[in-house]
Design a protein around this motif. Structure first.
Motif, short mmCIF file in Angstrom:
data_model
loop_
_atom_site.label_atom_id
_atom_site.label_comp_id
_atom_site.label_asym_id
_atom_site.label_seq_id
_atom_site.Cartn_x
_atom_site.Cartn_y
_atom_site.Cartn_z
N ARG A 170 0.98 -1.26 -0.03
CA ARG A 170 -0.13 0.15 0.15
C ARG A 170 0.77 1.23 -0.07
N LEU A 171 1.89 1.44 0.56
CA LEU A 171 3.15 2.30 0.81
C LEU A 171 3.54 2.59 -0.49
N ILE A 172 4.17 1.58 -1.15
CA ILE A 172 4.62 1.68 -2.55
C ILE A 172 3.83 2.08 -3.52
N LEU A 173 2.62 1.74 -3.58
CA LEU A 173 1.85 1.94 -4.60
C LEU A 173 1.14 3.39 -4.26
N ALA A 174 1.10 3.85 -3.28
CA ALA A 174 0.38 5.17 -2.93
C ALA A 174 1.58 6.39 -3.28
N LEU A 186 13.01 3.12 -5.56
CA LEU A 186 14.29 3.02 -4.88
C LEU A 186 14.48 3.86 -3.38
N ALA A 187 13.35 4.71 -3.42
CA ALA A 187 13.21 5.63 -2.01
C ALA A 187 13.03 4.58 -0.57
N LEU A 188 12.09 3.52 -1.23
CA LEU A 188 11.87 2.56 -0.01
C LEU A 188 12.93 1.68 0.16
N VAL A 189 13.61 1.43 -1.08
CA VAL A 189 14.69 0.43 -0.81
C VAL A 189 15.74 0.96 0.20
N PRO A 191 15.73 -0.63 4.01
CA PRO A 191 16.37 -1.83 3.44
C PRO A 191 16.07 -3.24 3.92
N GLU A 192 16.10 -3.21 5.25
CA GLU A 192 15.79 -4.57 5.94
C GLU A 192 13.98 -4.94 5.60
N VAL A 193 13.41 -4.00 5.55
CA VAL A 193 12.01 -4.33 5.18
C VAL A 193 11.91 -4.85 3.82
N SER A 234 20.55 -5.13 -6.46
CA SER A 234 21.98 -5.25 -6.68
C SER A 234 22.39 -3.96 -5.86
N TRP A 235 21.89 -2.89 -6.16
CA TRP A 235 22.28 -1.52 -5.71
C TRP A 235 22.29 -1.35 -4.27
N VAL A 236 21.33 -2.24 -3.68
CA VAL A 236 21.00 -1.84 -2.20
C VAL A 236 21.92 -2.74 -1.48
N THR A 237 22.54 -3.86 -2.19
CA THR A 237 23.47 -4.65 -1.20
C THR A 237 25.05 -4.17 -1.63
N ASP A 238 25.28 -3.12 -2.40
CA ASP A 238 26.36 -2.77 -2.69
C ASP A 238 27.15 -1.80 -1.63
#
Length: 224
Positions: free
Chosen positions: A78-82, A114-117, A121-123, A188-192
């Motif tokens: 719901r957060l992502i779609l909003a 990517l803002a959420l990522v 990141p853990e979520v 890939s980006w979030v784990t770099d």
């Protein structure tokens, strides 16, 4: 008398249903806090401690670990779609979908994801790489979310294809491919550990996707 008693029972049922839903929301929010605190591999004991209750209560309201996972995913979806819809609605291309250049739409869409990522990141890892649960494909919330995002993008891409003289029926599969491209790039980006700033990777991904779409349209125009 029977009618009055029925109304009283119905009223209690409605209040109990509302209470259960409120409790589900509270427990889901506790699970999100526990994930942020302990990481994507969080255990049920840690979630129960965060909620100030027992695992039995969590299971009663959310079901098993799969039920907990699906509840967390629904909240995140719901957060992502909003955020995604709000980002697209702010772009000129969304208001004027006949614009051939989709870059502003892509920047808005990719940045909202990517803002959420970046911020959670853990979520994100918990949702995209569910720990200790087997998720049936026909109820996989990640697939469902990807399909919802792709559907929104498809409408915008169809306008670009139509304006460029290409078959707009291609829009759904191109949108699905774009969502997959962004998701794998985000993983890939979030784990770099030396990842580039979000604004920079958003620009690069949007440019890559826009050049591909524009080239796809321009090649057809040259051949026509």
């Amino acid at each position: 008398m029977t009618r009055s008693r029925t109304h009283r029972v119905d009223g209690r049922d409605a209040r109990w249903t509302a209470h259960r839903e409120e409790r589900r929301v509270q427990l889901t929010e506790s699970a999100l806090r526990a994930i942020r605190r302990h990481g994507a591999g969080v255990g049920m004991d840690e979630i129960a401690a965060e909620a100030g209750t027992s695992k039995t209560v969590i299971y009663r309201h959310l079901g098993d670990r799969l039920g907990l996972y699906l509840a967390v995913c629904a909240s995140v979806d719901r957060l992502i779609l909003a955020d995604f819809s709000a980002a697209l609605d702010r772009t000129d291309a969304a208001r004027r979908p006949s614009s051939v250049d989709p870059r502003s739409v892509l920047i808005a869409a990719i940045d909202s994801y990517l803002a959420l990522v970046e911020n959670d990141p853990e979520v994100y890892r918990f949702v995209t790489r569910p720990p200790q649960v087997q998720v049936p494909r026909d109820s996989d919330p990640v697939i469902g979310l990807s399909a919802s995002i792709a559907e929104r993008l498809s409408d915008l891409l169809a306008a670009n294809l139509r304006e460029g003289g290409r078959d707009e029926a291609l829009a759904p599969i191109l949108a699905a491919g774009l969502v997959g491209f962004v998701r794998e790039s985000a993983d890939s980006w979030v784990t770099d550990p030396q990842r580039v700033p979000r604004a920079e990777i958003v620009e690069q991904l949007a440019e890559f996707a826009a050049v591909g779409l524009n080239g796809f349209i321009e090649n057809h125009q040259r051949e026509s």
